[in-house]
Motif scaffolding. Structure first.
Motif, mmCIF file in Angstrom:
data_model
loop_
_atom_site.group_PDB
_atom_site.id
_atom_site.type_symbol
_atom_site.label_atom_id
_atom_site.label_comp_id
_atom_site.label_asym_id
_atom_site.label_seq_id
_atom_site.Cartn_x
_atom_site.Cartn_y
_atom_site.Cartn_z
ATOM 1 N N TYR A 1 -9.009 10.072 0.749
ATOM 2 C CA TYR A 1 -9.385 8.981 1.642
ATOM 3 C C TYR A 1 -8.455 8.911 2.842
ATOM 4 O O TYR A 1 -8.900 8.742 3.985
ATOM 5 N N LEU A 2 -7.155 9.058 2.595
ATOM 6 C CA LEU A 2 -6.196 8.977 3.693
ATOM 7 C C LEU A 2 -6.401 10.110 4.695
ATOM 8 O O LEU A 2 -6.210 9.939 5.896
ATOM 9 N N LYS A 3 -6.789 11.291 4.195
ATOM 10 C CA LYS A 3 -7.025 12.413 5.104
ATOM 11 C C LYS A 3 -8.149 12.099 6.080
ATOM 12 O O LYS A 3 -8.055 12.391 7.274
ATOM 13 N N SER A 4 -9.217 11.475 5.585
ATOM 14 C CA SER A 4 -10.331 11.119 6.470
ATOM 15 C C SER A 4 -9.903 10.075 7.492
ATOM 16 O O SER A 4 -10.327 10.109 8.651
ATOM 17 N N VAL A 5 -9.031 9.150 7.075
ATOM 18 C CA VAL A 5 -8.524 8.141 8.006
ATOM 19 C C VAL A 5 -7.696 8.803 9.102
ATOM 20 O O VAL A 5 -7.830 8.481 10.292
ATOM 21 N N ILE A 6 -6.836 9.751 8.713
ATOM 22 C CA ILE A 6 -5.976 10.428 9.683
ATOM 23 C C ILE A 6 -6.791 11.275 10.653
ATOM 24 O O ILE A 6 -6.582 11.239 11.866
#
Length: 355
Positions: A160-165
């Motif tokens: 999830y954090l990768k998509s946010v970044i």
């Protein structure tokens, strides 16, 4: 040992987490055992302990050693409706949250990011890098991310954090208007700007983005080739010197490979020489045309004799110079550049104009 001693032994008297798993969250195994009122709670540095009552977050403890009582568990006391001085065992879920810095987490674009470049038009970028984070608000983190799992690592939330970044970095690249040819010189500035831009998203999850690094932004192969060609043109500079250099290199290759490279080298050398001759001829024509124009301006202000000479050249016959009338009477001159024509020539050997 009597029944009361056995029951007393089932009460949990020490609650602690020896963090050697690399997890962000660890659920203390209370299960059906009750926590003894007055039990010792040990919270080490870079840890926080969160008490949860029937799914509702209650009290949060920072680093330190505590003796559990109604005085230091005000929220849980209120939720349980305990009276002051309550001294019976109780049940609650206890979660330890690691607040240390988790580093070397990876991010990268799954699909290329489309952006508009002023020089190359629409281009597709791929990028990757590292980031680091820590839990900033354990209660918010448990509520928003963790749920009811037994333990939890940074990798669990990495997707999830990768998509946010990636979303934030893509938006930043579009807003920055930095030409793709200058992106490599702006990695540090873009990394800092991306960290600031994404911080509010991480804080909403109880996290703190401590660092973000852009390691590489790559272009499609065809765009990289176009950049290479443009760089080569800039390196060439003086075309005449470049042709001489290419010729010397071809001769050196031919000397090193007399059998294999002779034919190919001959073709390449011939093509290079032909190109050089063609460009040399074009420059010579330009100089001759300029000289002819200057000469025409001088003739326009001359006397009748000059006019008759120009008329003779246009007609194809040149006036005979004094002292050599017989030899020069049959000569013809080019109407474009004024140079003498060979007998029977159909094209001017100097400028190529059709006679």
């Amino acid at each position: 040992m009597g029944i009361f001693d056995f029951i007393k032994g089932q009460f949990i008297e020490v609650i602690e987490w020896l963090d050697d798993t690399g997890s962000m969250v660890y659920r203390f195994p209370v299960y059906d055992n009750a926590i003894k009122m007055g039990a010792k709670l040990v919270v080490r540095e870079s840890q926080a302990a969160v008490f949860v009552n029937e799914g509702q977050i209650a009290d949060v403890f920072g680093p330190g050693t505590y003796t559990l009582s109604t005085q230091n568990m005000p929220v849980l006391t209120a939720l349980k409706s305990w009276k002051y001085g309550f001294n019976s065992p109780f049940k609650a879920d206890v979660y330890f949250v690691s607040t240390r810095n988790f580093t070397q987490l990876k991010w990268g674009t799954t699909n290329p990011v489309i952006m508009r470049d002023a020089e190359f038009g629409i281009v597709r970028l791929r990028g990757f890098g590292n980031y680091a984070l820590k839990v900033n608000d354990p209660a918010v983190f448990l509520k928003e991310i963790f749920g009811t799992q037994q333990d939890f690592s940074a990798e669990n939330v990495a997707g999830y954090l990768k998509s946010v970044i990636v979303s934030g970095v893509s938006d930043l690249l579009g807003e920055s208007k930095i030409p793709v040819i200058d992106l490599a010189a702006s990695y540090d500035e873009l990394s800092r700007a991306a960290t600031d831009k994404l911080q509010s998203h991480f804080m909403a999850m109880g996290l703190w983005l401590t660092a973000l690094t852009i390691e590489n932004l790559s272009l499609p192969e065809e765009v990289e080739k176009a950049i290479d060609r443009r760089s080569s043109m800039g390196v060439v500079g003086n075309l005449d010197q470049y042709m001489k250099y290419q010729t010397a290199e071809a001769l050196r290759e031919a000397a090193n490979n007399p059998a294999d490279g002779a034919a190919g080298t001959g073709i390449g050398l011939g093509a290079g020489m032909a190109m050089g001759q063609a460009m040399s001829q074009m420059m010579r024509q330009g100089e001759q045309q300029q000289a002819a124009g200057n000469a025409g301006g001088q003739v326009s202000g001359s006397d009748a004799t000059g006019a008759s000479e120009r008329a003779a050249q246009v007609g194809g016959a040149a006036p005979a110079p004094a002292g050599d009338g017989g030899a020069a009477a049959g000569k013809k001159f080019c109407s474009e550049c004024g140079q003498p024509l060979a007998p029977g020539a159909k094209f001017c050997s100097s400028c190529g104009t059709k006679v």
